[in-house]
Design an enzyme around this catalytic site. Structure first.
Site, PDB file in Angstrom:
ATOM      1  N   SER A 589       0.852  -1.075  -0.537  1.00 11.72           N
ATOM      2  CA  SER A 589      -0.130  -0.241  -0.318  1.00 11.72           C
ATOM      3  C   SER A 589       1.334   1.354   0.296  1.00 11.72           C
ATOM      4  O   SER A 589       1.991   1.400   0.347  1.00 11.72           O
ATOM      5  CB  SER A 589      -1.108  -0.111   0.949  1.00 11.72           C
ATOM      6  OG  SER A 589      -1.690   1.275   1.335  1.00 11.72           O
ATOM      7  N   TYR A 602      -3.104   0.091  10.360  1.00  8.31           N
ATOM      8  CA  TYR A 602      -3.013  -0.308   8.792  1.00  8.31           C
ATOM      9  C   TYR A 602      -1.891   0.141   8.105  1.00  8.31           C
ATOM     10  O   TYR A 602      -1.282  -1.036   7.777  1.00  8.31           O
ATOM     11  CB  TYR A 602      -3.935   0.143   8.034  1.00  8.31           C
ATOM     12  CG  TYR A 602      -4.516   0.222   6.849  1.00  8.31           C
ATOM     13  CD1 TYR A 602      -4.989  -1.052   6.337  1.00  8.31           C
ATOM     14  CD2 TYR A 602      -3.571   1.378   6.259  1.00  8.31           C
ATOM     15  CE1 TYR A 602      -4.502  -1.298   4.665  1.00  8.31           C
ATOM     16  CE2 TYR A 602      -3.737   1.488   4.866  1.00  8.31           C
ATOM     17  CZ  TYR A 602      -4.397  -0.335   4.480  1.00  8.31           C
ATOM     18  OH  TYR A 602      -4.338  -0.325   2.763  1.00  8.31           O
TER      19      TYR A 602
END
Length: 713
Positions: A589, A602
């Site tokens: 990500s 996250y």
């Protein structure tokens, strides 16, 4: 593995076919459509013929497009077709009078190959479908409708020392017998002359490769074919009379042990099946432990019969003339497996050298296609899954043939008869067969590769799988959502074919489910070349609102999940070092590189996964395992993550509306001002999984439309 002792039991009987002709269906069909209907009925029944086997014909009246006059045209299954699935365009159409005139060019058996070259000159109506080498069997017989099929019950007679006597006993002289002759014009002439010399025949058994029969109408021909097969099957079933096949069943493994053993053995064999040059010819496997195979491999006569090899040309063209047999007690010994494979390759090379002609094509892949293991079953390997599956089915046909042929043997004698070695070679390396192989298009770049994609039901996972499937890879979809992953699999099966895609339920945080997923991949396809670690979640919360449960959930999926999948994949990936290596692709990500507001759990878990990839790149390099990362950003369309709370949370973090305004926000903040789609990520995954990146490991590719904060340093 626990061996179960099983008492001898009666041989598995042959299925007895019955007519499936539908008069109402047939009533509205044209003569050509009736031929197709008859052909499809025969070919869709595996008791009648195997895939691609057999051929059918009809001599029909057609209007010549040049003269406008009625002419007799032979409609016959074209080369390479399958009567079970073909359409009307699968038939070759040829002027019957021209076919009969070809005999003027025939001077004897040495002209068989030459005669095939004349067939295109007989083409009717510019039909581009090539005629098969069996065309003379149909054209030279004087009957309107002809079927030539290779059912197991018939081949059992045709490949048995007692087959001719049994043929006489079953049909009382109404079915003739011709000794083995390779398909071609000479066989057609022999067949025509034999039938002419024996009026009243209703068919002829062709030793080694099937039966040919005829009728005055499409229905009469079809039902005659079915009746002959049913009579042969019934006769063989009576011969069994409760006796065990192949000298009786000796032992077997439990179903669970067979599943575990095949998942362990197949990658071992696959990794050791080196090509004629290092790194060439990756293979895909297919495992079967059906009752017929277990009856065979668990028998006392197994090794004797396996060494004889297959008999019908349709069989051994798919399977090679003989299988590799293994000692069930040594399946975990890589040295033993390597020795057995090398010995098989040496035997095959010696067979080639003994039998080659001056103009024979170069030796093909010397690795075995069929591997048989007592107690376990049958494994087949080929360049793609469909070919591996079909090879297994063809060897299953050969097993049935052996069972029936052995039932006809006299006490102490041989029953089953294989083809003469030189005859087998001359068919396997037939120049006409080689020409057919040369016409096959080059394989797609990913043919022979096997991938497992976690999170396979999500947007990025499904897109990555589709990209790999499109170029020929086999893909195991793994996802914790059973209904969703099955829906994706079913869609891909329609789009890319059933054979190349499977699905398994897998929560990447469950160690047992992860291992089971990779075992399933090994059992279904034979191993692993590509891991796409993609399963993920997303959450957004300020640090004060981040609970321990939320923190642990992110790390459980995004860090521990990537660890568990990589660890389970590792032994399978290492197996392919001799084949040129393997690839792991982590879906990371932008937030694994660049800090994000209200996403500490996250983003830090993604950063942990990215660093895990770098560590694995170091560890994997000596084993030929490359590990790289794709870092997406804001892949909203098609994403299951963005369908949940993550959309609301990220919109809240940025103080914008969670609808269209959110997509516009991410698009506009990118340097290129473009949306990022699952298919964009899939292209990067494909690059890192393919040989195009063969010299790249430990890298990250950002697919984020440009974000300076995420530039890697």
């Amino acid at each position: 593995m626990n061996v179960l002792t099983v008492p001898s039991q009666a041989a598995i009987p042959f299925a007895v076919p019955s007519s499936r002709w539908d008069d109402a269906m047939a009533a509205s069909l044209s003569p050509a459509e009736l031929l197709l209907y008859r052909s499809n009925l025969l070919g869709s029944d595996l008791t009648v013929t195997n895939f691609g086997g057999g051929n059918t014909s009809a001599k029909l009246s057609e209007v010549d497009p040049l003269s406008g006059k009625a002419v007799e045209v032979l409609w016959v299954k074209g080369s390479g077709g399958d009567i079970g699935s073909m359409k009307l365009d699968g038939f070759a159409t040829l002027y019957q009078d021209r076919l009969l005139s070809l005999e003027a060019h025939y001077a004897g058996p040495g002209d068989d190959d030459k005669m095939v070259g004349y067939l295109p000159h007989c083409t009717f109506n510019l039909n581009g479908r090539a005629a098969s080498i069996d065309t003379p069997l149909h054209s030279l017989l004087p009957f309107a409708h002809v079927d030539h099929v290779h059912p197991d019950a018939i081949i059992a007679l045709a490949a048995s020392s007692g087959g001719e006597a049994a043929t006489c006993e079953i049909w009382g002289g109404k079915i003739g017998w011709l000794p083995w002759k390779r398909p071609g014009y000479t066989l057609g002439v022999q067949l025509r002359d034999y039938v002419a010399a024996n009026p009243g025949l209703e068919g002829v058994m062709l030793a080694g490769h099937g039966i040919i029969c005829w009728g005055d109408s499409a229905k009469a021909c079809y039902e005659h074919t079915i009746d002959l097969i049913a009579q042969a099957a019934t006769y063989l079933n009576i011969k069994f009379a409760g006796k065990p096949a192949f000298g009786g069943v000796v032992d077997s493994l439990s179903a669970l042990d067979r599943a575990a053993a095949s998942a362990d053995l197949m990658p071992r064999l696959r990794g050791l099946m080196t090509g004629q040059k290092p790194g060439s010819g990756r293979k895909v496997g297919h495992f079967s432990d059906d009752a017929e195979t277990l009856e065979f491999v668990n028998s006392r006569d197994f090794l004797r019969l396996a060494a004889v090899g297959t008999s019908c040309p349709d069989h051994f063209l798919r399977t090679k003339i003989a299988p590799l047999t293994l000692d069930a007690a040594r399946l975990t010994d890589d040295a033993y497996l390597g020795e057995q494979l090398e010995a098989y390759r040496a035997r095959y090379a010696a067979y080639y050298e003994r039998c080659k002609r001056a103009n024979s094509p170069a030796m093909r892949d010397p690795n075995p296609v069929v591997v048989l293991v007592p107690g376990l079953g049958r494994i087949t390997f080929a360049t793609d899954k469909t070919t591996a599956r079909l090879a297994g089915e063809f060897y299953g046909n050969a097993i049935n043939v052996m069972r029936g042929a052995e039932a006809l043997k006299e006490d102490g004698g041989a029953g089953y008869i294989g083809l003469d070695e030189q005859e087998a070679f001359d068919i396997e390396y037939w120049l006409l067969e080689e020409a057919k192989l040369q016409r096959i298009p080059a394989p797609k770049p990913m043919v022979g590769r096997i991938a497992l994609v976690t999170g396979g039901a999500g947007g990025i996972g499904a897109a990555s799988a589709a990209r790999l499937l499109a170029d020929g890879a086999c893909v195991m979809l793994a996802d914790r959502d059973a209904a969703a992953v099955e829906e994706v699999r079913a869609g891909f099966a329609k789009r890319f074919g059933q054979d190349g895609v499977r699905a398994v339920v897998c929560d990447v945080t469950d160690e047992g489910q992860v291992q089971a997923a990779f075992d399933a991949c090994a059992r279904e396809f034979g191993g692993l070349d590509i891991l796409v670690a993609n399963a993920g979640i997303a959450s957004s919360a300020a640090i004060e609102d981040t609970t321990v449960d939320l923190w642990n959930r992110n790390y459980s999926v995004l860090a521990e999940g990537y660890f568990l999948t990589s660890r389970a994949a590792w032994p399978l990936l290492k197996r392919m070092k001799l084949q040129g290596g393997t690839s792991v692709v982590f879906i990371g990500s932008k937030n694994g590189v660049a800090a994000a507001t209200n996403a500490s759990a996250y983003a830090s878990a993604k950063a942990a996964a990215n660093h895990l990839a770098r560590c694995l790149a170091l560890e994997g390099a000596p084993e030929g395992i490359r590990v790289n990362v794709v870092n997406p950003d804001a892949v909203i369309r098609g994403s299951k993550i963005w369908d949940g709370d993550w959309r609301q949370e990220r919109a809240g973090a940025h103080g914008i509306d969670p609808g269209a305004e959110l997509e516009a926000h991410y698009r506009n903040r990118s340097m290129l001002g473009r949306d990022v789609l699952p298919e964009d990520i899939a292209e990067a995954v494909y690059f890192l999984a393919s040989d195009a990146s063969a010299k790249s490991t430990g890298n990250m590719i950002n697919v984020d439309a440009g974000n300076a904060q995420a530039f890697t340093r």
